[in-house]
Enzyme design. Structure first.
Site, mmCIF file in Angstrom:
data_model
loop_
_atom_site.group_PDB
_atom_site.id
_atom_site.type_symbol
_atom_site.label_atom_id
_atom_site.label_comp_id
_atom_site.label_asym_id
_atom_site.label_seq_id
_atom_site.Cartn_x
_atom_site.Cartn_y
_atom_site.Cartn_z
ATOM 1 N N THR A 116 0.871 -1.129 -0.127
ATOM 2 C CA THR A 116 0.044 -0.089 -0.048
ATOM 3 C C THR A 116 0.900 1.235 0.170
ATOM 4 O OG1 THR A 116 -1.693 1.419 1.362
ATOM 5 C CG2 THR A 116 -0.102 -0.244 2.622
ATOM 6 N N TYR A 140 -2.028 0.163 10.320
ATOM 7 C CA TYR A 140 -2.047 -0.340 9.019
ATOM 8 C C TYR A 140 -0.931 -0.364 8.136
ATOM 9 C CZ TYR A 140 -3.805 -1.194 4.133
ATOM 10 O OH TYR A 140 -3.625 -1.605 2.703
#
Ligand code: UDP
Length: 331
Positions: A116, A140
């Protein structure tokens, strides 16, 4: 070719399965259905199992003998990660350790991993190249960076080759309306704007209008999930052709503001988007967009579906069916 799609019942994994099947490959989904949906598994078998369970993984490798693995089975909701770090580290990191051990036992050595742009944190410079320092600002992003480091360590010592694809903002849906984004709770901008336009759940919250950007709202690089799926297939093919491991952004290179998204939602749906202005959401960098040079070079990647209008039209097409919204004006 058979490919094990870990987390293939989710949003991006299901689109990858559909794309693999369309070109004659065989996706086998391995998913615990904690967040995914069995109705999204339509292009091959579903093996119910958890990546932290060695026996369940071994049975899947033994039964299906995949040539490669793609990994999508992660906790992704940023706010949840801040509250539940142990669950995120357990599933997102320990889960991949367990998966790599099972791949080693099975003699399977190619992995496409969902990383990501959140691994970069707040960028020092734009567009974001893959050489930007990775300094994530939330749990995250840190779990995804930890896996990138894990993969680098393992691949330098063992027979593993991997692609870490650093996605920007995955969005849109299959143009035929068959599958799309179904998170619960939904925290992402486009589905939330569509929901507000459809009159479901009240006005959308717009987080922050005082950023140092052209219109004061955050800018993001929205990549259509169909294009994202194509990038995965290209990454898989590159690995299976014998190329070495690589990390690569997957975005369009263009940022659109939150306000531009709301305007486009209004134009596409023909409906107003009721919204309330709130303060900034913690951890939102003002602007994020990818440098796409490496994805062009390594994957020959050219987005086909990722103009904002197409993204929102396809998302709306999916959601209005899922939500049972009748009246649709198109503009
Ligand atoms: N956003 C918003 N309201 C929402 C959801 C998102 O204003 O209901 C904003 C968010 O603050 C960010 C942008 O939209 O500036 C994109 O957020 P999203 O959660 O879709 O993706 P992210 O960039 O966080 O991965």
């Amino acid at each position: 070719m058979r490919v094990l799609i870990v987390g293939g019942a989710g949003y991006i994994g299901s689109h990858v399965c559909k794309a693999l099947a369309a070109r004659g490959d065989e996706p086998v989904v391995f998913d615990n259905l904690s967040r995914g949906h069995d109705h999204a598994v339509q292009w091959g078998p579903l093996v119910r199992g958890d990546i932290r369970n060695a026996e369940e993984l071994d049975a899947a490798f033994e039964a299906h003998q995949p040539a490669a693995v793609m990994h999508f089975a992660a906790n992704i909701e940023v706010g949840e990660g801040q509250k539940e770090p142990l669950a995120f580290w357990d599933n997102n990191v320990a889960g991949v350790v367990s998966l790599l051990q099972a791949m080693k036992r099975a003699g399977c050595s190619s992995l496409v991993f969902s990383s990501t742009c959140a691994t970069y944190g707040t960028p020092q410079s734009l567009p974001l190249t893959e050489d930007e320092p990775q300094t994530p600002i939330n749990v995250y992003g840190r779990t995804k960076l930890a896996v990138e480091q894990l993969l680098a360590d393992v691949s330098s010592a063992e027979d593993l080759r991997y692609a870490a694809l650093r996605y920007f903002n995955a969005s849109g849906a299959s143009p035929d309306g068959e599958i799309g984004e179904e998170h619960d709770p939904e925290t992402h901008l486009i589905p939330n704007a569509l929901k507000a336009a459809a009159g479901l759940g009240g006005p959308m919250k717009l987080f922050g209008t005082d950023y140092d950007t052209a219109d004061g709202t955050c800018e993001r690089d929205f990549i259509h999930v169909m294009d994202l799926a194509a990038a995965h297939l290209a990454a898989l093919d590159r690995l299976l052709s014998g190329a070495g491991s690589f990390q690569c952004n997957v975005g369009t290179g263009t940022g659109y503001s939150v306000k531009a998204v709301l305007d486009t939602v209004e134009r596409v749906t023909g409906l107003p988007v009721p919204h309330d202005i709130h303060g900034r959401r913690e951890g939102d960098p003002p602007r994020l967009y990818a440098d796409v040079t490496r994805s062009r070079q390594l994957l020959d990647f050219q987005p086909q579906y990722s103009d904002l209008e197409t993204i929102i039209r396809d998302a709306w097409n999916f959601h209005r069916i899922a939500w049972g919204v009748e009246a649709v004006k198109t503009g």
